[in-house]
Design a protein around this motif. Structure first.
Motif, mmCIF file in Angstrom:
data_model
loop_
_atom_site.group_PDB
_atom_site.id
_atom_site.type_symbol
_atom_site.label_atom_id
_atom_site.label_comp_id
_atom_site.label_asym_id
_atom_site.label_seq_id
_atom_site.Cartn_x
_atom_site.Cartn_y
_atom_site.Cartn_z
ATOM 1 N N ARG A 91 0.827 -1.206 0.000
ATOM 2 C CA ARG A 91 0.000 0.000 0.000
ATOM 3 C C ARG A 91 0.864 1.260 0.000
ATOM 4 N N THR A 139 0.965 4.230 -2.882
ATOM 5 C CA THR A 139 0.754 5.622 -2.489
ATOM 6 C C THR A 139 1.875 6.519 -3.012
ATOM 7 N N LYS A 158 2.950 14.569 6.219
ATOM 8 C CA LYS A 158 1.682 14.584 5.492
ATOM 9 C C LYS A 158 1.110 15.994 5.342
ATOM 10 N N PHE A 181 -4.670 14.484 -2.844
ATOM 11 C CA PHE A 181 -5.709 13.570 -2.355
ATOM 12 C C PHE A 181 -5.116 12.201 -2.022
ATOM 13 N N ILE A 182 -4.196 11.725 -2.854
ATOM 14 C CA ILE A 182 -3.561 10.418 -2.610
ATOM 15 C C ILE A 182 -2.844 10.418 -1.260
ATOM 16 N N TYR A 198 -3.403 12.483 1.299
ATOM 17 C CA TYR A 198 -4.402 12.655 2.364
ATOM 18 C C TYR A 198 -5.086 11.332 2.700
ATOM 19 N N ARG A 199 -5.398 10.565 1.686
ATOM 20 C CA ARG A 199 -6.188 9.343 1.887
ATOM 21 C C ARG A 199 -5.329 8.153 2.328
ATOM 22 N N PHE A 200 -4.118 8.043 1.793
ATOM 23 C CA PHE A 200 -3.352 6.814 1.993
ATOM 24 C C PHE A 200 -1.994 7.008 2.675
#
Length: 463
Positions: free
Chosen positions: A265, A269, A330, A438-439, A441-443
């Motif tokens: 994962r 990312t 992040k 967004f990538i 932020y999400r992962f």
């Protein structure tokens, strides 16, 4: 070393390095690696200023010029993936030196090109050398600097990118006034002699040595570093070693680790982040000088405007070096990407309209503030996400996927520019940065303040 100075050499090397106070030894090592990084970026930045002149001399269409601008990124993709695997197998230092030889030779060959085909071939070779060196610099530096200031130093190293961009522009401004673009490439080959400084002063990574079972060599290098730190600080002893919970660096190496259940994962990312961030960045920056010329500016003036705009990158990377340690990786990554998207769109609107010099340069400088800040965060974040046995491969593959975006970016701009105009081109670039944000932020995961080994251990617990 004390008997329980740690169960494995991998643990002892990490903990011994982590407990060292930051001093002039670390700063000198940073300076040497960062200078090599700077010279590499100088060659990379040249195309942003020379593409307009090359396009005119060879009579290229915008699509052909875009393909030529992308040629080095083909090589960078090849160089990044090969250097990561080679560095995880044979060591950081020898592959780092080989990369410098390749890009120095290729830059000289570019100065001899008499047609666009030969220039494209030489640019691919130049890209191989640059693609090998860039991820290795971040890998090597990350394995020497303690966690408490690792983010700051990695971000500052990448600050060489906007400085190199500005220096390449100033060189182009003065050189193109009297000479051709070939002279620029010839000058870009000279810094390859810095190889001898790297060979003399940069040691092999003890973390890598111990991951390969070469414990005696690692212990000797760490001992030498400890003695040098004591000499510089004028102390008789160093802070005690604090053993942290660490993952044993055993098992598979290189690319196999990237696709293991623990890191799969994280790999996806990072690849998504690098692909969209570099697609937007290089799609715009490779063309920025040529777009200004298309708007009616003469060559030397467009180069000077581009230099003014790039100056915004200096406070950008300094700000990023502060926020990666204060806010975390992040938040820093997301804020630079979103800020970049907003300013890219604003700059595109300003550049496509009849606005003043002040408005153009101000909007452009703010755009580069966020985009060069983004680079600083990328080079800080990526090497922290993988264990020693796969760190160079992880950085290399992330860079390779990013170079695919770099390859597509200038070509896409060359194709869509006649269809959508400048504001359409910048809108596409802004969209790329939003997707990358967004990538993350999400992962994405947070790594601030943790040793490289602790990050791996935390990841195991989460899975």
């Amino acid at each position: 070393m004390r008997k329980n100075d740690l169960e494995t050499a991998a643990i002892s090397a990490a903990d011994r390095l982590e407990r060292l106070p930051i001093c002039n030894y670390h700063r000198f090592l940073f300076m040497v690696i960062a200078l090599a990084f700077f010279f590499d970026n100088l060659d990379l930045a040249m195309m942003a200023y020379l593409l307009g002149s090359i396009k005119t001399e060879f009579g290229l269409t915008t699509a052909q010029a875009g393909m030529l601008g992308s040629a080095s990124f083909v090589g960078m993709a090849l160089g990044a993936v090969s250097s990561g695997m080679l560095a995880d197998k044979f060591g950081r230092k020898p592959i780092f030196q080989i990369s410098m030889i390749i890009w120095g030779l290729a830059s000289f060959l570019c100065s001899t090109a008499q047609d666009p085909v030969s220039l494209a071939i030489y640019r691919v070779l130049l890209g191989i050398g640059m693609g090998m060196e860039l991820p290795l610099a971040q890998t090597l530096l990350s394995e020497f600097i303690p966690a408490k200031q690792r983010g700051k130093y990695l971000a500052l190293m990448d600050g060489n990118w906007p400085i190199a961009f500005i220096c390449a522009g100033l060189m182009s401004y003065y050189v193109l006034a009297s000479y051709s673009w070939r002279t620029m490439f010839m000058l870009g080959a000279i810094p390859a002699v810095f190889l001898f400084v790297v060979r003399r002063y940069v040691p092999e990574s003890p973390r890598w040595l111990e991951s390969k079972g070469r414990h005696a060599e690692a212990a000797q290098i760490v001992g030498g570093i400890e003695n040098e730190v004591q000499r510089i600080l004028k102390v008789d002893s160093l802070p005690p070693i604090t053993q942290t919970a660490m993952m044993r660096d055993q098992g598979s190496f290189g690319l196999k680790v990237l696709w293991s259940p623990i890191y799969r994962r994280r790999t996806l990312t990072v690849w998504g982040l690098w692909f969209f961030a570099l697609l937007g960045f290089y799609g715009l920056n490779t063309w920025i000088g040529a777009l200004l010329q298309q708007s009616g500016l003469e060559v030397t003036k467009s180069v000077l405007y581009t230099v003014y705009i790039a100056c915004g990158g200096i406070p950008g990377f300094l700000w990023a070096a502060w926020v990666v340690e204060r806010w975390g990786r992040k938040p820093a990554c997301i804020s630079t990407l979103v800020g970049g998207a907003v300013m890219v769109f604003i700059y595109g609107w300003v550049a496509s309209s009849a606005h003043t010099f002040v408005a153009l340069v101000s909007a452009g400088a703010m755009m580069q503030f966020f985009m060069f800040g983004m680079w600083a965060v990328l080079y800080t974040y990526t090497p922290e996400l993988y264990p020693t046995r796969a760190r160079a491969s992880g950085c290399g593959m992330a860079s390779t996927v990013g170079r695919l975006g770099s390859l597509l970016g200038p070509t896409i701009v060359g194709v869509i520019l006649p269809l959508v105009g400048q504001i359409g081109v910048f809108t596409v670039g802004a969209g790329c940065f939003v997707i990358a944000a967004f990538i993350v932020y999400r992962f994405g995961i947070e790594t601030r303040g943790l040793s490289l080994e602790e990050i791996s251990e935390i990841k195991i617990r989460k899975h």
